[in-house]
Design an enzyme around this catalytic site. Structure first.
Site, short mmCIF file in Angstrom:
data_model
loop_
_atom_site.label_atom_id
_atom_site.label_comp_id
_atom_site.label_asym_id
_atom_site.label_seq_id
_atom_site.Cartn_x
_atom_site.Cartn_y
_atom_site.Cartn_z
N GLY A 12 1.04 -5.70 0.62
CA GLY A 12 0.01 -5.81 -0.39
C GLY A 12 0.52 -6.26 -1.74
O GLY A 12 -0.24 -6.83 -2.53
N GLU A 66 0.43 -9.91 -1.44
CA GLU A 66 -0.98 -10.32 -1.43
C GLU A 66 -1.56 -10.29 -2.84
O GLU A 66 -2.36 -11.15 -3.21
CB GLU A 66 -1.77 -9.40 -0.50
CG GLU A 66 -1.45 -9.64 0.97
CD GLU A 66 -2.12 -8.67 1.91
OE1 GLU A 66 -2.75 -9.11 2.89
OE2 GLU A 66 -2.02 -7.44 1.66
N GLU A 123 3.70 -6.62 7.50
CA GLU A 123 2.82 -5.67 8.18
C GLU A 123 3.02 -5.61 9.69
O GLU A 123 2.83 -4.55 10.30
CB GLU A 123 1.35 -5.99 7.87
CG GLU A 123 0.92 -5.62 6.47
CD GLU A 123 1.19 -6.68 5.43
OE1 GLU A 123 0.69 -6.57 4.30
OE2 GLU A 123 1.93 -7.65 5.75
N ALA A 140 0.83 -1.20 0.00
CA ALA A 140 0.00 0.00 0.00
C ALA A 140 0.87 1.25 0.00
O ALA A 140 1.99 1.25 0.52
CB ALA A 140 -0.92 0.00 1.22
#
Length: 323
Positions: free
Chosen positions: A186, A189, A209, A141
């Site tokens: 992310g 992911e 994270e 992100a």
């Protein structure tokens, strides 16, 4: 004994009913009125209705004009429909070099728009997700953008990332993540949402994270255990450990690892080779096989076999009608 004997059929009936609901849910994705041959039935959908699910959506032509050249969107995402012997392969290239390909509001919106066009385009056979930036796949992100958000904006921002990643996971055709560089948070992911992952040995991957006192929010807590097993996934998430390509291959996170080349696109080239292997196969069979595998992995074996039966019957009824 009499009580036990009478209870057993009831329990079996409950189990069968539960399986019936799961198969019906899978069939719902095959078509609006599909029926499973045998025990669980509902009105059958014909090939016209089935095929309609794969026709281009309204306005989709703007995304696929002639399949002749790179499609022009904003520079942060490049959508290319390949030609000639690679016809049917679409490449989503992330291109935010100044932000390490991090997921901003704009990039998320662009990815969602691209995926929406692709999912209903029956000419698309395989999708490759890659980076156009050397040494980077996606750094997660956009934390600089996130830092400017109010507390009430953060939740919806993460939800949009999760929704976009889920959209990629639910694409009906095979998807391949080509990881030629850094894939963190992310970014990993996003790769986990793809069916197949290939990486250069120099690539770095991890769900980091917990270093930021948060947890993965784009599906990482669910997809990583399904990819490599629960215990090892917990270890990697708890430690925020970053793996290189060889380590990722050894734990089953990726399918292939390549030595990086001078151009910095070894993983992409391997992804392209894999995509070419998929092109000669039956297009309906590929889509239905993906659905059967994905749905079957979430249920017990007996229900999974029923899902396979449903998918096999539907695919067989369409053989030769859609190519």
């Amino acid at each position: 004994m009499a009580v036990a004997a009478s209870a057993a059929p009831g329990a079996l009936g409950t189990l069968q009913a539960s399986r019936a609901r799961l198969v019906a849910a899978c069939c719902a994705r095959l078509g609006p009125r599909w029926r499973l041959p045998g025990s669980w039935t509902c009105p059958r959908v014909d090939s016209t209705i089935w095929a309609r699910g794969w026709t281009p959506a309204a306005g989709g032509a703007a995304w696929q004009r002639g399949y002749s050249a790179e499609v022009k969107t904003e520079d942060e995402l490049r959508v290319r429909y390949l030609e000639e012997e690679n016809r049917g392969i679409v490449v989503l290239g992330i291109n935010r070099a100044y932000a390490k390909n991090s997921l901003s509001k704009n990039l998320i919106k662009m990815l969602s728009k691209a995926v929406d066009a692709l999912k209903s385009d029956k000419k698309v056979r395989t999708i490759i997700v890659r980076s156009e930036v050397p040494g980077i796949f996606c750094a997660g992100a956009d934390l600089k953008e996130r830092a400017k958000m109010s507390s009430s904006e953060v939740g919806p921002f993460v939800s949009k990332i999760r929704a976009m990643i889920n959209e990629i996971a639910n694409l009906p055709v095979p998807t391949i993540a080509a990881i030629d560089g850094l894939a963190l948070g992310g970014g990993l992911e996003l790769a986990l949402a793809c069916d197949i992952r290939v990486a250069a040995s120099s690539a770095k991957m991890g769900l980091v994270e917990t270093k930021l006192a948060i947890i993965p929010g784009g599906g990482g807590t669910q997809r990583l255990p399904r990819a490599i097993g629960m215990s090892l996934a917990k270890e990697l998430i708890f430690s925020a450990r970053v793996l290189d390509g060889q380590e990722a291959k050894s734990v089953g996170l990726i399918s292939h690892v390549l030595e990086q080349n001078q151009e910095g696109d070894a993983a992409y080239r391997k992804a392209l080779d894999l995509a070419r292997e998929f092109l000669p196969q039956g297009p309906v069979a590929m889509r239905v096989a993906k659905l059967a595998i994905n749905q079957g992995m979430e249920v017990d074996l007996v229900t999974g076999l029923a899902i396979e039966e449903a998918c096999y019957a539907q695919q067989s009824s369409l053989a030769g009608k859609w190519s």
